[in-house]
Scaffold this motif. Structure first.
Motif, short mmCIF file in Angstrom:
data_model
loop_
_atom_site.label_atom_id
_atom_site.label_comp_id
_atom_site.label_asym_id
_atom_site.label_seq_id
_atom_site.Cartn_x
_atom_site.Cartn_y
_atom_site.Cartn_z
N SER A 11 0.37 -1.25 0.24
CA SER A 11 0.29 0.20 0.25
C SER A 11 0.74 1.22 0.31
N ASN A 12 2.12 0.91 0.79
CA ASN A 12 3.28 2.07 0.38
C ASN A 12 3.78 2.49 -0.62
N GLU A 13 3.39 1.46 -1.86
CA GLU A 13 4.07 1.66 -3.22
C GLU A 13 3.58 1.82 -3.53
N LEU A 14 2.35 2.21 -3.01
CA LEU A 14 1.25 2.18 -4.42
C LEU A 14 0.20 3.84 -3.53
N ASN A 15 0.59 4.03 -3.00
CA ASN A 15 -0.01 5.30 -1.94
C ASN A 15 -1.28 4.86 -2.20
N LEU A 16 -1.48 4.20 -1.68
CA LEU A 16 -3.49 3.62 -1.24
C LEU A 16 -3.35 3.85 0.54
N LEU A 17 -3.71 5.10 0.50
CA LEU A 17 -4.12 5.31 1.32
C LEU A 17 -5.37 5.09 2.75
N GLU A 18 -5.96 4.21 2.58
CA GLU A 18 -6.75 4.34 2.49
C GLU A 18 -6.26 3.26 3.46
N GLN A 19 -5.44 1.86 2.69
CA GLN A 19 -5.17 0.91 2.52
C GLN A 19 -3.99 0.82 3.29
N GLN A 20 -2.92 2.30 3.73
CA GLN A 20 -2.11 2.49 4.72
C GLN A 20 -2.84 2.78 5.65
N ARG A 21 -3.81 3.98 6.06
CA ARG A 21 -4.36 3.62 7.36
C ARG A 21 -5.06 2.08 7.62
N GLU A 22 -5.49 1.40 7.31
CA GLU A 22 -5.83 0.14 7.74
C GLU A 22 -4.44 -0.80 8.77
N THR A 23 -4.48 -1.24 7.68
CA THR A 23 -2.65 -1.63 7.72
C THR A 23 -2.18 -0.61 8.88
N ASP A 24 -1.15 -0.20 8.69
CA ASP A 24 -1.28 0.80 10.26
C ASP A 24 -1.81 0.48 11.60
N LYS A 25 -3.37 1.01 11.50
CA LYS A 25 -4.03 0.86 12.55
C LYS A 25 -3.82 -0.81 13.10
N LEU A 26 -4.04 -1.72 12.21
CA LEU A 26 -2.95 -3.60 12.19
C LEU A 26 -2.70 -3.97 13.04
N LEU A 27 -1.71 -2.74 12.75
CA LEU A 27 0.04 -2.94 13.64
C LEU A 27 -0.12 -2.50 14.37
N SER A 28 -0.45 -1.28 14.80
CA SER A 28 -0.30 -0.65 16.26
C SER A 28 -1.33 -1.92 16.90
N GLU A 29 -1.81 -2.34 16.62
CA GLU A 29 -2.99 -3.44 17.80
C GLU A 29 -2.20 -4.20 17.70
N ILE A 30 -1.72 -5.42 16.60
CA ILE A 30 -0.48 -6.09 16.99
C ILE A 30 0.25 -5.86 17.32
N TYR A 31 0.80 -5.03 18.01
CA TYR A 31 2.27 -4.45 18.35
C TYR A 31 1.87 -4.31 19.67
N GLU A 32 0.53 -3.84 19.92
CA GLU A 32 0.04 -2.96 21.29
C GLU A 32 -0.08 -4.92 21.84
N ASN A 33 -1.36 -5.61 21.20
CA ASN A 33 -1.11 -7.06 21.59
C ASN A 33 0.19 -8.11 22.50
N THR A 34 1.36 -7.73 20.81
CA THR A 34 2.48 -8.11 21.41
C THR A 34 3.32 -7.48 22.42
N GLY A 35 3.01 -6.12 22.91
CA GLY A 35 3.42 -5.90 23.97
C GLY A 35 4.97 -4.73 23.32
N ASN A 36 5.00 -4.71 22.08
CA ASN A 36 6.14 -3.78 21.69
C ASN A 36 5.23 -2.49 21.33
N TYR A 37 4.78 -1.71 22.12
CA TYR A 37 4.20 -0.59 22.70
C TYR A 37 5.27 0.10 21.59
#
Length: 160
Positions: A11-37
């Protein structure tokens, strides 16, 4: 998590802002659940930036659309005002044309009437002049007859 990272990279390479936003949200939740704050905070900040960017983009589009609608309404009002102004101009021009035609007709009628009156006056003056000439000739003839009659009588008597 690897799939989300791949999706984020694409999504970064294709400059798809909505998909970038969603992946960053998912990554934030995943990192938070794994303890990588730390990474969770970075992903969440990136999510907020993209979310604000998309929100601003939507608002800019709405504002632009409202501006175009406003300008379109103004253009319509201006066109209707111009149409009304042109209609008034055409009406006044038509009325002026009618007045000019009416004035021309009245002028022609007045000219013909004056010509007729002057012609009648000239005719009657010539008629009166002719009558007075005829009367003058008659008076002159009477005068000559009246002068001739005594002379004729005198000559006739002298012959006798």
């Amino acid at each position: 998590m690897t799939n989300v990272l791949k999706a984020n990279k694409i999504s970064n390479e294709l400059n798809l802002l909505e998909q970038q936003r969603e992946t960053d949200k998912l990554l934030s939740e995943i990192y938070e659940n794994t303890g990588n704050y730390k990474k969770a905070l970075l992903s969440h900040q990136q999510f907020k930036i993209l979310n604000d960017s998309l929100f601003n983009k939507e608002n800019i589009q709405k504002i632009t659309q409202l501006e175009y609608e406003y300008k379109y309404k103004q253009a319509l009002e201006l066109a209707s005002f111009r149409e009304l102004k042109l209609t008034k101009t055409v009406k006044s021009t038509f009325q002026n044309l009618e007045k000019s035609q009416r004035n021309l007709l009245l002028g022609v009628i007045a000219f013909l009437t004056m010509t007729l009156i002057l012609g009648t006056i000239i005719f009657f003056l010539k008629l009166r002049h002719a009558k007075s000439k005829t009367q003058n000739i008659e008076i002159e003839q009477r005068l000559l007859r009246s002068q001739m009659t005594p002379h004729f009588i005198f000559n006739s008597l002298s012959v006798l």
